[in-house]
Design an enzyme around this catalytic site. Sequence first.
Site, PDB file in Angstrom:
ATOM      1  N   ARG A 212       0.850  -1.200   0.000  1.00 47.54           N
ATOM      2  CA  ARG A 212       0.000   0.000   0.000  1.00 47.54           C
ATOM      3  C   ARG A 212       0.885   1.249   0.000  1.00 47.54           C
ATOM      4  O   ARG A 212       0.574   2.243  -0.662  1.00 47.54           O
ATOM      5  CB  ARG A 212      -0.934   0.003   1.214  1.00 47.54           C
ATOM      6  CG  ARG A 212      -2.061  -1.006   1.093  1.00 47.54           C
ATOM      7  CD  ARG A 212      -3.094  -0.831   2.206  1.00 47.54           C
ATOM      8  NE  ARG A 212      -2.695  -1.419   3.478  1.00 47.54           N
ATOM      9  CZ  ARG A 212      -2.959  -2.669   3.854  1.00 47.54           C
ATOM     10  NH1 ARG A 212      -3.639  -3.470   3.063  1.00 47.54           N
ATOM     11  NH2 ARG A 212      -2.576  -3.124   5.030  1.00 47.54           N
ATOM     12  N   PHE A 228     -10.586  -6.021  -7.012  1.00 51.14           N
ATOM     13  CA  PHE A 228     -10.689  -6.864  -5.808  1.00 51.14           C
ATOM     14  C   PHE A 228     -10.345  -5.985  -4.598  1.00 51.14           C
ATOM     15  O   PHE A 228      -9.464  -6.302  -3.796  1.00 51.14           O
ATOM     16  CB  PHE A 228      -9.723  -8.059  -5.865  1.00 51.14           C
ATOM     17  CG  PHE A 228      -9.823  -8.884  -7.124  1.00 51.14           C
ATOM     18  CD1 PHE A 228     -10.794  -9.862  -7.252  1.00 51.14           C
ATOM     19  CD2 PHE A 228      -8.946  -8.670  -8.185  1.00 51.14           C
ATOM     20  CE1 PHE A 228     -10.883 -10.632  -8.415  1.00 51.14           C
ATOM     21  CE2 PHE A 228      -9.030  -9.428  -9.345  1.00 51.14           C
ATOM     22  CZ  PHE A 228      -9.989 -10.413  -9.464  1.00 51.14           C
ATOM     23  N   ASP A 250     -15.404  -4.770  -6.708  1.00 49.57           N
ATOM     24  CA  ASP A 250     -15.462  -5.948  -5.833  1.00 49.57           C
ATOM     25  C   ASP A 250     -16.866  -6.542  -5.945  1.00 49.57           C
ATOM     26  O   ASP A 250     -17.824  -5.817  -6.209  1.00 49.57           O
ATOM     27  CB  ASP A 250     -15.157  -5.569  -4.373  1.00 49.57           C
ATOM     28  CG  ASP A 250     -14.701  -6.766  -3.547  1.00 49.57           C
ATOM     29  OD1 ASP A 250     -13.495  -6.850  -3.234  1.00 49.57           O
ATOM     30  OD2 ASP A 250     -15.542  -7.639  -3.223  1.00 49.57           O
ATOM     31  N   ASP A 300      -5.399  -7.464  -6.967  1.00 52.28           N
ATOM     32  CA  ASP A 300      -5.086  -8.260  -5.774  1.00 52.28           C
ATOM     33  C   ASP A 300      -6.191  -9.290  -5.550  1.00 52.28           C
ATOM     34  O   ASP A 300      -6.985  -9.179  -4.621  1.00 52.28           O
ATOM     35  CB  ASP A 300      -4.943  -7.338  -4.557  1.00 52.28           C
ATOM     36  CG  ASP A 300      -4.567  -8.103  -3.299  1.00 52.28           C
ATOM     37  OD1 ASP A 300      -3.952  -9.178  -3.420  1.00 52.28           O
ATOM     38  OD2 ASP A 300      -4.893  -7.626  -2.201  1.00 52.28           O
ATOM     39  N   CYS A 340      -1.641 -14.424  -4.079  1.00 51.89           N
ATOM     40  CA  CYS A 340      -1.430 -14.894  -2.704  1.00 51.89           C
ATOM     41  C   CYS A 340      -1.569 -16.413  -2.635  1.00 51.89           C
ATOM     42  O   CYS A 340      -1.723 -16.977  -1.559  1.00 51.89           O
ATOM     43  CB  CYS A 340      -2.378 -14.206  -1.729  1.00 51.89           C
ATOM     44  SG  CYS A 340      -4.103 -14.505  -2.082  1.00 51.89           S
TER      45      CYS A 340
HETATM   46  N1  SAH Z   1      -6.983  -5.872  -2.059  1.00 50.40           N
HETATM   47  C1  SAH Z   1      -7.652  -6.130  -0.821  1.00 50.40           C
HETATM   48  C2  SAH Z   1      -7.819  -7.609  -0.526  1.00 50.40           C
HETATM   49  C3  SAH Z   1      -8.496  -8.400  -1.615  1.00 50.40           C
HETATM   50  S1  SAH Z   1      -9.319  -9.803  -1.010  1.00 50.40           S
HETATM   51  C4  SAH Z   1      -6.939  -5.415   0.316  1.00 50.40           C
HETATM   52  O1  SAH Z   1      -5.761  -5.070   0.171  1.00 50.40           O
HETATM   53  O2  SAH Z   1      -7.542  -5.223   1.363  1.00 50.40           O
HETATM   54  C5  SAH Z   1     -10.188 -10.334  -2.397  1.00 50.40           C
HETATM   55  C6  SAH Z   1     -11.473  -9.581  -2.687  1.00 50.40           C
HETATM   56  O3  SAH Z   1     -11.903 -10.010  -3.965  1.00 50.40           O
HETATM   57  C7  SAH Z   1     -12.628  -9.842  -1.752  1.00 50.40           C
HETATM   58  O4  SAH Z   1     -13.100  -8.620  -1.248  1.00 50.40           O
HETATM   59  C8  SAH Z   1     -13.729 -10.513  -2.622  1.00 50.40           C
HETATM   60  O5  SAH Z   1     -15.032 -10.042  -2.324  1.00 50.40           O
HETATM   61  C9  SAH Z   1     -13.333 -10.064  -4.001  1.00 50.40           C
HETATM   62  N2  SAH Z   1     -13.643 -10.936  -5.142  1.00 50.40           N
HETATM   63  C10 SAH Z   1     -13.442 -12.271  -5.247  1.00 50.40           C
HETATM   64  N3  SAH Z   1     -13.720 -12.694  -6.504  1.00 50.40           N
HETATM   65  C11 SAH Z   1     -14.096 -11.596  -7.210  1.00 50.40           C
HETATM   66  C12 SAH Z   1     -14.477 -11.368  -8.574  1.00 50.40           C
HETATM   67  N4  SAH Z   1     -14.515 -12.357  -9.458  1.00 50.40           N
HETATM   68  N5  SAH Z   1     -14.769 -10.104  -8.946  1.00 50.40           N
HETATM   69  C13 SAH Z   1     -14.728  -9.090  -8.039  1.00 50.40           C
HETATM   70  N6  SAH Z   1     -14.363  -9.246  -6.757  1.00 50.40           N
HETATM   71  C14 SAH Z   1     -14.051 -10.478  -6.347  1.00 50.40           C
END
Ligand code: SAH
Length: 396
Positions: A212, A228, A250, A300, A340
């Site tokens: 970040r 995401f 998301d 992410d 991850c």
């Molecule tokens: N970048 C974030 C963490 C991501 S966790 C941070 O730093 O805090 C992954 C996220 O992806 C979750 O919030 C989940 O709701 C979302 N997600 C999972 N599959 C998805 C998709 N196909 N399209 C959009 N969002 C998705």
Amino acid sequence: MTTKIFLKSGRDRSALRRHPWIFEGAIQKIEGAKRPGEVVEVIDAKGRWLARGTFSPRSQIAVRLLTWDPSEAIDPAFFRSRVRQAVLGRDLIRPPIGSSARRLIHAEADGLPGTIVDQYGNYLVCQFLTAGAERWQEPLVAELKSQLSPTGIYERSDVTVRQKEGLHPVTGLIEGSEPPGLLEIEEGPCRFAVDVRNGHKTGFYLDQRDNRARVRDYAASADVLDCFSYTGGFAVSALVAGASKVTCVDVSSDALELVKYNAGLNHIAEDRLETIRGDVFNTLRSFRDSGKEFDVVVLDPPKFAETKNQLERAARGYKDINLFAMKNIRTGGVLFTFSCSGAMDPLLFQKVVAGAAQDAGRQVQILGRLSQPADHPVALNFPEGHYLKGLLCRVW
Ligand code: SAH
């Protein structure tokens, strides 16, 4: 009588290298009680003592090794010393973590397999993922309490991996007072509200803290896309660092509500943030079709591969999102792309991103390799603990 686990001939190598896992298939026979979390002595085929650990009768990983020192007992003093070392290690990180939230215990990497402890200000949030961690939580919690005097200690052991141990999900207060519905933390110049009861993991992606900060370096006056986004860790960082506009994508409307709340906490004007509830794959495709472009894109995604078997399918998923994202980046723009999935190693991930660049017809340079921060250390005897990898790329 202590329980003894005898290994098959030739199956002592990983224990000798101090890898903390003994697989079921390596075991010749077991003498003694087979209770979950029981302390066991691990002995090689020639009768030599190798190590001491805890037993998981239901898991394929039958033993988590805790010590290779025959004189070290698994007792409250053991947990006291491991917790002390873990906390001291965090305090010694340089430059200091610079956040009111940090990971205090990172399981195997801190010599405590199956145990995760995160600190959010005056509250601690724990996950106990194995039979051994579950059985020995009392002395561990007692030590956390005496060292850190937290206002409350909350458990978030509602994780699917516990099923492999035959353990049910458990959540709730362990010690002290209930944490507030939204706990506020500070990270560098940013403030975030964290829902430790319902959020992912223990509430927040502490493992992306350093990344970040890297996004903040590139955010000034930029038009940023955070894919995401979850609760907006990257998005809010970019806004605080002067991004002109951030778009979050998301599937979770709860997560997006918290993005807006977090933007408000940081006094960000509403018109600088757009949230899109939808699938990232579809959204990126529609941006491409409409010719929408960004200066900085963050990708992410959640773990696409849980195991090696799922790698091929996962690689396709990673390739697709990277390909679409590259098509939506202005010439000279920047991509932060992450995986991850522990099963995907950094080199394979780089190859996947290279394949995406080729298919997108873009020239892409790696400006930096990204990883997990120092409060999520990797023990050399447990390289699997390195799960988060990313590339900071310039896209021409
Ligand atoms: N970048 C974030 C963490 C991501 S966790 C941070 O730093 O805090 C992954 C996220 O992806 C979750 O919030 C989940 O709701 C979302 N997600 C999972 N599959 C998805 C998709 N196909 N399209 C959009 N969002 C998705």
